[in-house]
Design a protein around this motif. Structure first.
Motif, PDB file in Angstrom:
ATOM      1  N   VAL A 188      45.403  51.396  46.667  1.00 25.98           N
ATOM      2  CA  VAL A 188      45.301  50.395  45.597  1.00 25.98           C
ATOM      3  C   VAL A 188      46.184  50.782  44.427  1.00 25.98           C
ATOM      4  O   VAL A 188      46.895  49.943  43.864  1.00 25.98           O
ATOM      5  N   GLN A 189      46.174  52.050  44.046  1.00 24.85           N
ATOM      6  CA  GLN A 189      46.997  52.503  42.929  1.00 24.85           C
ATOM      7  C   GLN A 189      48.482  52.336  43.246  1.00 24.85           C
ATOM      8  O   GLN A 189      49.252  51.859  42.418  1.00 24.85           O
ATOM      9  N   ARG A 190      48.879  52.698  44.445  1.00 28.65           N
ATOM     10  CA  ARG A 190      50.278  52.571  44.838  1.00 28.65           C
ATOM     11  C   ARG A 190      50.704  51.111  44.847  1.00 28.65           C
ATOM     12  O   ARG A 190      51.763  50.753  44.346  1.00 28.65           O
ATOM     13  N   ASP A 191      49.869  50.224  45.393  1.00 33.79           N
ATOM     14  CA  ASP A 191      50.202  48.800  45.443  1.00 33.79           C
ATOM     15  C   ASP A 191      50.213  48.183  44.059  1.00 33.79           C
ATOM     16  O   ASP A 191      51.033  47.314  43.759  1.00 33.79           O
ATOM     17  N   ALA A 192      49.317  48.605  43.174  1.00 33.42           N
ATOM     18  CA  ALA A 192      49.257  48.060  41.823  1.00 33.42           C
ATOM     19  C   ALA A 192      50.512  48.442  41.048  1.00 33.42           C
ATOM     20  O   ALA A 192      51.028  47.646  40.264  1.00 33.42           O
ATOM     21  N   GLU A 193      51.020  49.641  41.239  1.00 39.28           N
ATOM     22  CA  GLU A 193      52.234  50.052  40.533  1.00 39.28           C
ATOM     23  C   GLU A 193      53.421  49.218  40.983  1.00 39.28           C
ATOM     24  O   GLU A 193      54.239  48.818  40.173  1.00 39.28           O
ATOM     25  N   VAL A 194      53.504  48.929  42.247  1.00 38.67           N
ATOM     26  CA  VAL A 194      54.620  48.129  42.754  1.00 38.67           C
ATOM     27  C   VAL A 194      54.547  46.721  42.187  1.00 38.67           C
ATOM     28  O   VAL A 194      55.540  46.169  41.729  1.00 38.67           O
ATOM     29  N   VAL A 195      53.364  46.129  42.172  1.00 42.92           N
ATOM     30  CA  VAL A 195      53.202  44.778  41.642  1.00 42.92           C
ATOM     31  C   VAL A 195      53.512  44.760  40.157  1.00 42.92           C
ATOM     32  O   VAL A 195      54.214  43.900  39.664  1.00 42.92           O
ATOM     33  N   GLY A 196      52.986  45.710  39.403  1.00 41.33           N
ATOM     34  CA  GLY A 196      53.234  45.772  37.967  1.00 41.33           C
ATOM     35  C   GLY A 196      54.696  45.969  37.647  1.00 41.33           C
ATOM     36  O   GLY A 196      55.236  45.364  36.731  1.00 41.33           O
ATOM     37  N   GLN A 197      55.346  46.811  38.398  1.00 43.02           N
ATOM     38  CA  GLN A 197      56.753  47.071  38.149  1.00 43.02           C
ATOM     39  C   GLN A 197      57.590  45.838  38.453  1.00 43.02           C
ATOM     40  O   GLN A 197      58.467  45.482  37.691  1.00 43.02           O
ATOM     41  N   SER A 198      57.297  45.160  39.536  1.00 46.00           N
ATOM     42  CA  SER A 198      58.105  44.004  39.887  1.00 46.00           C
ATOM     43  C   SER A 198      57.887  42.867  38.896  1.00 46.00           C
ATOM     44  O   SER A 198      58.827  42.136  38.585  1.00 46.00           O
ATOM     45  N   SER A 199      56.685  42.699  38.366  1.00 44.59           N
ATOM     46  CA  SER A 199      56.467  41.643  37.380  1.00 44.59           C
ATOM     47  C   SER A 199      57.180  41.981  36.079  1.00 44.59           C
ATOM     48  O   SER A 199      57.702  41.089  35.401  1.00 44.59           O
ATOM     49  N   PHE A 200      57.228  43.264  35.712  1.00 45.39           N
ATOM     50  CA  PHE A 200      57.975  43.660  34.524  1.00 45.39           C
ATOM     51  C   PHE A 200      59.463  43.400  34.704  1.00 45.39           C
ATOM     52  O   PHE A 200      60.135  42.902  33.797  1.00 45.39           O
ATOM     53  N   VAL A 201      59.977  43.717  35.879  1.00 51.39           N
ATOM     54  CA  VAL A 201      61.402  43.495  36.154  1.00 51.39           C
ATOM     55  C   VAL A 201      61.715  42.006  36.123  1.00 51.39           C
ATOM     56  O   VAL A 201      62.738  41.582  35.572  1.00 51.39           O
ATOM     57  N   ARG A 202      60.821  41.183  36.686  1.00 54.53           N
ATOM     58  CA  ARG A 202      61.033  39.732  36.650  1.00 54.53           C
ATOM     59  C   ARG A 202      61.025  39.199  35.223  1.00 54.53           C
ATOM     60  O   ARG A 202      61.851  38.378  34.856  1.00 54.53           O
ATOM     61  N   ALA A 203      60.084  39.676  34.396  1.00 56.68           N
ATOM     62  CA  ALA A 203      60.013  39.221  33.004  1.00 56.68           C
ATOM     63  C   ALA A 203      61.259  39.642  32.234  1.00 56.68           C
ATOM     64  O   ALA A 203      61.799  38.867  31.432  1.00 56.68           O
ATOM     65  N   ALA A 204      61.725  40.858  32.460  1.00 55.65           N
ATOM     66  CA  ALA A 204      62.937  41.325  31.782  1.00 55.65           C
ATOM     67  C   ALA A 204      64.152  40.508  32.222  1.00 55.65           C
ATOM     68  O   ALA A 204      65.016  40.167  31.403  1.00 55.65           O
ATOM     69  N   GLY A 205      64.210  40.175  33.502  1.00 57.48           N
ATOM     70  CA  GLY A 205      65.317  39.348  33.997  1.00 57.48           C
ATOM     71  C   GLY A 205      65.300  37.954  33.401  1.00 57.48           C
ATOM     72  O   GLY A 205      66.351  37.393  33.051  1.00 57.48           O
TER      73      GLY A 205
END
Length: 98
Positions: free
Chosen positions: A35-52
């Protein structure tokens, strides 16, 4: 003569789990790590999308690329609005700090 074979449940696995008190703890830790590993991936990708999206917005990517005046007008306008927002935020913090 047909034999009526009845499937025997896997009692050995259930018995091993009952005798191993740490099996549930190991399984729970593995689940939490997933769960922790999957949550980090989801959080990181949403941050990257928002920055883009923010980068594209400030760069005027939504403007007609064949009209350079419109593209640069949007870039300048959005850049000035960002500077104004930062200035107002600093003023508000200074005003509230008094």
């Amino acid at each position: 003569m047909a034999t009526n074979a009845c499937p025997v449940p896997a009692v050995d696995d259930e018995m091993n789990d009952k005798h191993d008190p740490h099996a549930n703890e190991r399984e729970a830790r593995k689940a939490l790590e997933r769960v922790q590993r999957d949550a980090e991936v989801v959080g990181q990708s949403s941050f990257v999308r928002a920055a883009g999206r923010a980068r594209d917005h400030l760069a005027g990517a939504d403007a007609d690329p064949s009209d350079p005046v419109e593209v640069w007008g949007r870039r300048v306008g959005r850049g000035l609005s960002l500077i104004a927002f930062i200035g107002l935020a600093i003023w508000l913090i200074g005003y509230l700090a008094r």
